[in-house]
Write a protein that holds these residues in place. Structure first.
Motif, PDB file in Angstrom:
ATOM      1  N   ASP A 231       0.850  -1.186   0.000  1.00 31.71           N
ATOM      2  CA  ASP A 231       0.000   0.000   0.000  1.00 31.71           C
ATOM      3  C   ASP A 231       0.884   1.235   0.000  1.00 31.71           C
ATOM      4  OD1 ASP A 231      -2.372   1.407  -0.025  1.00 31.71           O
ATOM      5  OD2 ASP A 231      -3.227   0.291   1.653  1.00 31.71           O
ATOM      6  N   ASP A 234       0.750   5.936  -3.987  1.00 33.07           N
ATOM      7  CA  ASP A 234       0.586   5.745  -5.434  1.00 33.07           C
ATOM      8  C   ASP A 234      -0.418   4.658  -5.790  1.00 33.07           C
ATOM      9  OD1 ASP A 234       2.418   7.696  -5.828  1.00 33.07           O
ATOM     10  OD2 ASP A 234       3.940   6.447  -6.801  1.00 33.07           O
ATOM     11  N   ARG A 235      -1.045   4.057  -4.794  1.00 32.15           N
ATOM     12  CA  ARG A 235      -1.904   2.900  -5.085  1.00 32.15           C
ATOM     13  C   ARG A 235      -3.091   3.264  -5.976  1.00 32.15           C
ATOM     14  NH1 ARG A 235      -4.815  -1.473  -0.969  1.00 32.15           N
ATOM     15  NH2 ARG A 235      -6.172  -2.382  -2.573  1.00 32.15           N
ATOM     16  N   ASP A 236      -3.799   4.328  -5.660  1.00 28.82           N
ATOM     17  CA  ASP A 236      -5.001   4.673  -6.424  1.00 28.82           C
ATOM     18  C   ASP A 236      -4.672   4.927  -7.891  1.00 28.82           C
ATOM     19  OD1 ASP A 236      -6.517   4.371  -4.171  1.00 28.82           O
ATOM     20  OD2 ASP A 236      -6.635   6.516  -3.716  1.00 28.82           O
ATOM     21  N   GLN A 239      -3.729   1.719  -9.614  1.00 32.96           N
ATOM     22  CA  GLN A 239      -4.883   0.840  -9.794  1.00 32.96           C
ATOM     23  C   GLN A 239      -5.730   1.283 -10.986  1.00 32.96           C
ATOM     24  OE1 GLN A 239      -6.347   0.097  -5.907  1.00 32.96           O
ATOM     25  NE2 GLN A 239      -7.574  -1.671  -6.497  1.00 32.96           N
ATOM     26  N   ARG A 240      -5.808   2.592 -11.197  1.00 33.52           N
ATOM     27  CA  ARG A 240      -6.548   3.096 -12.367  1.00 33.52           C
ATOM     28  C   ARG A 240      -5.820   2.731 -13.657  1.00 33.52           C
ATOM     29  NH1 ARG A 240      -7.276   7.589  -8.915  1.00 33.52           N
ATOM     30  NH2 ARG A 240      -5.515   8.685  -9.886  1.00 33.52           N
TER      31      ARG A 240
END
Length: 382
Positions: A231, A234-236, A239-240
């Motif tokens: 986690d 930069d995860r979001d 993920q996109r």
């Protein structure tokens, strides 16, 4: 031996520095040594059989995940009351710098462990003269230690060429029973790669300094499914960009070791690793590694034998390396068979025995007068 460990990071914060301190503490206790830990931020005041002295902490400017310890006169008094034979300084920057200064005041030899490549971070973020200032600060604080331990040959070379004296190499241990091919879970694999694809995994913090945006190079690669474990900020965005990848979030314990062993290939993206423990854990799990040809990975990955090296920050090179393994099952299996032999002897017990040897070297010929002598201005002055 009475060992005082002053560390820049410790549990409940989970990272390479805190994990190393935890494992070393356990092994020192088993060997009959007495340990005291000084650590920043809130957390338990005991770890295993050892006392933990906690200091107040503030977040490191620009990097909120790293707490900066703020010791007091009480911290020093507790340290002095412990009467250590040697001071172990984990990744000295702020609290560690205080620890090295305290060792000099107490007339106690110190061993400093270099673990985080702040100068290269500064270069990566293009922060003006920050790289030079970082080396100047590291040179100053490490010069106060009797011994500086680098985790890899590349890190040792960096330290020596930037004027840090008395550098030796001390790696990191791995739990070869926990990270073992026997933990491979075919049911988990069937869920993550339902069409029998090659399962490629990344494990680590999802943050800019780990260069995780490089994982986008694997988007749409035929016959490959990507699993991202960890986690971070930069995860979001990642993920996109990678809607078909499976993001597990942070995992530890049996879940983590099962994920490692269930992979076909492990990928690492960061170009600023002084060692890279996740690569060692993947190899111990029987998984070939694709990693950047820089820093700590150079000591762990034997190109063409237990994995592949690629040019750092080169997306095309990373994609080519993973594509090569996806179309060469025989070669991949051959690499997998060569992974564990290279790390089998690197137990935490063996590495801690080496560390005690470095403690002893720091104590040989040491006198309190050496510690109390003022530092040489031309070497350590800012």
């Amino acid at each position: 031996m009475r060992v005082a460990i002053v560390t820049e990071s410790f549990l409940p914060t989970v990272n390479g520095v805190s994990n190393s301190v935890a494992r070393v503490t356990e092994e020192l206790e088993i060997a009959g040594h007495e340990v005291l830990i000084v650590a920043p931020g809130k957390g338990p005041d005991r770890f295993s059989d050892s006392r933990v002295i906690r200091t107040a902490a503030v977040p490191l400017p620009g990097y909120q995940a790293i707490p900066v310890g703020m010791p007091t006169t009480r911290t020093y008094a507790d340290l002095a009351a412990f009467a250590p034979d040697v001071m172990h300084i984990g990744g000295p920057v702020a609290l560690g710098a205080w620890g090295l200064s305290a060792a000099r005041r107490l007339g106690v030899p110190s061993v400093a462990l270099y673990q985080t490549d702040f100068p290269r971070f500064a270069r990566h973020y293009r922060v003006g003269a920050a790289e030079g200032l970082a080396w100047r600060w590291l040179r100053r604080i490490h010069s106060m230690a009797e011994v500086t331990l680098a985790p890899s040959s590349a890190a040792a070379w960096d330290l020596r060429r930037n004027g840090v004296p008395r550098v030796r190499i001390w790696g990191r241990g791995v739990d070869a029973d926990r990270f073992h091919p026997c933990r491979r879970d075919e049911a988990l694999r069937a869920r993550l790669a339902p069409n029998g694809e090659m399962l490629v995994g990344y494990v680590g913090r999802l943050a800019p300094e780990k260069n995780v945006s490089l994982l986008r190079a694997l988007k749409g690669l035929p016959g490959v499914r990507l699993v991202v474990v960890g986690d971070g900020p930069d995860r979001d965005a990642l993920q996109r960009e990678l809607p078909r990848a499976h993001f597990t979030g942070y995992k530890g314990g049996v879940e983590l070791s099962t994920l490692f062993a269930s992979l076909d290939v492990f990928v690492h993206t960061g170009a600023h690793e002084t060692f890279c423990q996740t690569i060692q854990e993947a190899l111990s799990s029987g998984v070939p590694v694709v990693g950047p040809a820089v820093g700590g990975p150079l000591d762990l990955i034997r190109h063409g034998s237990n994995g592949l090296l690629y040019r750092p920050d080169d997306r095309r090179a990373l994609r080519r390396a993973v594509a090569q393994l996806s179309t060469d099952r025989v070669g991949r299996d051959r690499m997998a068979a060569r992974t564990r032999p290279g790390v089998r002897g690197r137990t935490w017990a063996a590495l801690t025995e080496q560390l005690v040897g470095h403690y002893a070297q720091a104590m040989v010929g040491f006198t309190p007068e050496d510690a109390m002598a003022p530092p040489v201005p031309s070497v350590v002055g800012l």
